[in-house]
Motif scaffolding. Structure first.
Motif, PDB file in Angstrom:
ATOM      1  N   ILE A   1      18.478   5.706  12.534  1.00 44.79           N
ATOM      2  CA  ILE A   1      19.937   5.500  11.927  1.00 44.79           C
ATOM      3  C   ILE A   1      20.854   6.380  12.805  1.00 44.79           C
ATOM      4  O   ILE A   1      21.923   5.850  13.157  1.00 44.79           O
ATOM      5  N   LEU A   2      20.345   7.591  13.207  1.00 45.06           N
ATOM      6  CA  LEU A   2      21.265   8.495  13.959  1.00 45.06           C
ATOM      7  C   LEU A   2      21.450   8.063  15.162  1.00 45.06           C
ATOM      8  O   LEU A   2      22.644   7.897  15.676  1.00 45.06           O
ATOM      9  N   HIS A   3      20.388   7.611  15.796  1.00 42.35           N
ATOM     10  CA  HIS A   3      20.405   7.210  17.081  1.00 42.35           C
ATOM     11  C   HIS A   3      21.463   5.731  17.310  1.00 42.35           C
ATOM     12  O   HIS A   3      22.355   5.775  18.131  1.00 42.35           O
ATOM     13  N   ALA A   4      21.092   4.867  16.371  1.00 40.70           N
ATOM     14  CA  ALA A   4      21.908   3.657  16.728  1.00 40.70           C
ATOM     15  C   ALA A   4      23.287   3.845  15.978  1.00 40.70           C
ATOM     16  O   ALA A   4      24.119   3.496  16.765  1.00 40.70           O
ATOM     17  N   GLY A   5      23.416   4.697  15.294  1.00 36.06           N
ATOM     18  CA  GLY A   5      24.858   5.069  14.808  1.00 36.06           C
ATOM     19  C   GLY A   5      25.576   5.726  15.725  1.00 36.06           C
ATOM     20  O   GLY A   5      27.024   5.513  15.888  1.00 36.06           O
ATOM     21  N   ALA A   6      25.091   6.554  16.555  1.00 37.78           N
ATOM     22  CA  ALA A   6      25.814   7.449  17.758  1.00 37.78           C
ATOM     23  C   ALA A   6      26.188   6.249  18.828  1.00 37.78           C
ATOM     24  O   ALA A   6      27.231   6.272  19.277  1.00 37.78           O
ATOM     25  N   ALA A   7      25.069   5.455  18.800  1.00 39.51           N
ATOM     26  CA  ALA A   7      25.460   4.656  20.032  1.00 39.51           C
ATOM     27  C   ALA A   7      26.622   3.435  19.594  1.00 39.51           C
ATOM     28  O   ALA A   7      27.327   3.183  20.419  1.00 39.51           O
TER      29      ALA A   7
END
Length: 181
Positions: free
Chosen positions: A153-159
């Protein structure tokens, strides 16, 4: 697209390993949570017949990626203008991905060995699947799964933040194609 990364984008090898890993992890998360929710032994066994080999298989792209970065390639530069806390957060999330993937593989293998479920799943025994909650590696495996969801979630949200809000081309760096637009 070059095989190796350049200053502003990832190369074909890194992109392929990234998206293969992402696909495997999504299937593993879905099948793992599905198996954990099932009561029917036959249904659980069917899901585990997918989950267990893919759980072992995720080690291949993970180790290849680590070797690739260590021996052959370097990561592209950080996006210009990102605050230090974002650069540090990104590095922490990426390191945690490796730690969690390797920990999940180790705890999964541990559960298979300790419980004898590998033999049951792959035909060496006719016994029913054991209750994995009876085995110590189940706790870190379950915690790892929840941490993996959080990291995704953090990774995709940042992307998505970079792609849709900042519009800085960060997401395009991890896809096949020409130079950033």
């Amino acid at each position: 697209m070059a095989l190796m990364s350049v200053g502003n984008r990832y190369g074909a090898v890194a992109v392929t390993i990234h998206w293969l890993s992402a696909l495997l992890i999504l299937v593993l998360i879905g099948s793992g949570f599905r198996a954990a929710s099932l009561i029917d032994s036959a249904a659980k066994e069917a899901v585990m017949l997918l989950h267990v080999p893919l759980g072992a298989a995720i080690l291949i792209p993970t180790l290849l990626r680590l070797l690739w970065w260590w021996l052959a390639d370097r990561k592209p530069d950080s996006v210009a203008g990102d605050p230090a806390w974002q650069r540090v957060s990104a590095k922490v999330v990426h390191v945690l991905f490796y730690v969690v993937i390797l920990g999940m593989a180790a705890s999964g293998i541990g559960m298979m060995v300790l419980s004898g479920a590998g033999g049951i799943l792959f035909g060496a025994s006719e016994a029913a699947l054991p209750d994995f909650h009876d085995y110590a590696p189940r706790v870190p495996h379950g915690l790892g799964a929840r941490l993996m969801v959080t990291l995704l979630i953090l990774h995709a949200g940042a992307a998505f933040y970079h792609h849709f809000i900042k519009k800085d081309g960060l997401l395009r760096r991890m896809w096949y194609g020409g130079a950033e637009g």
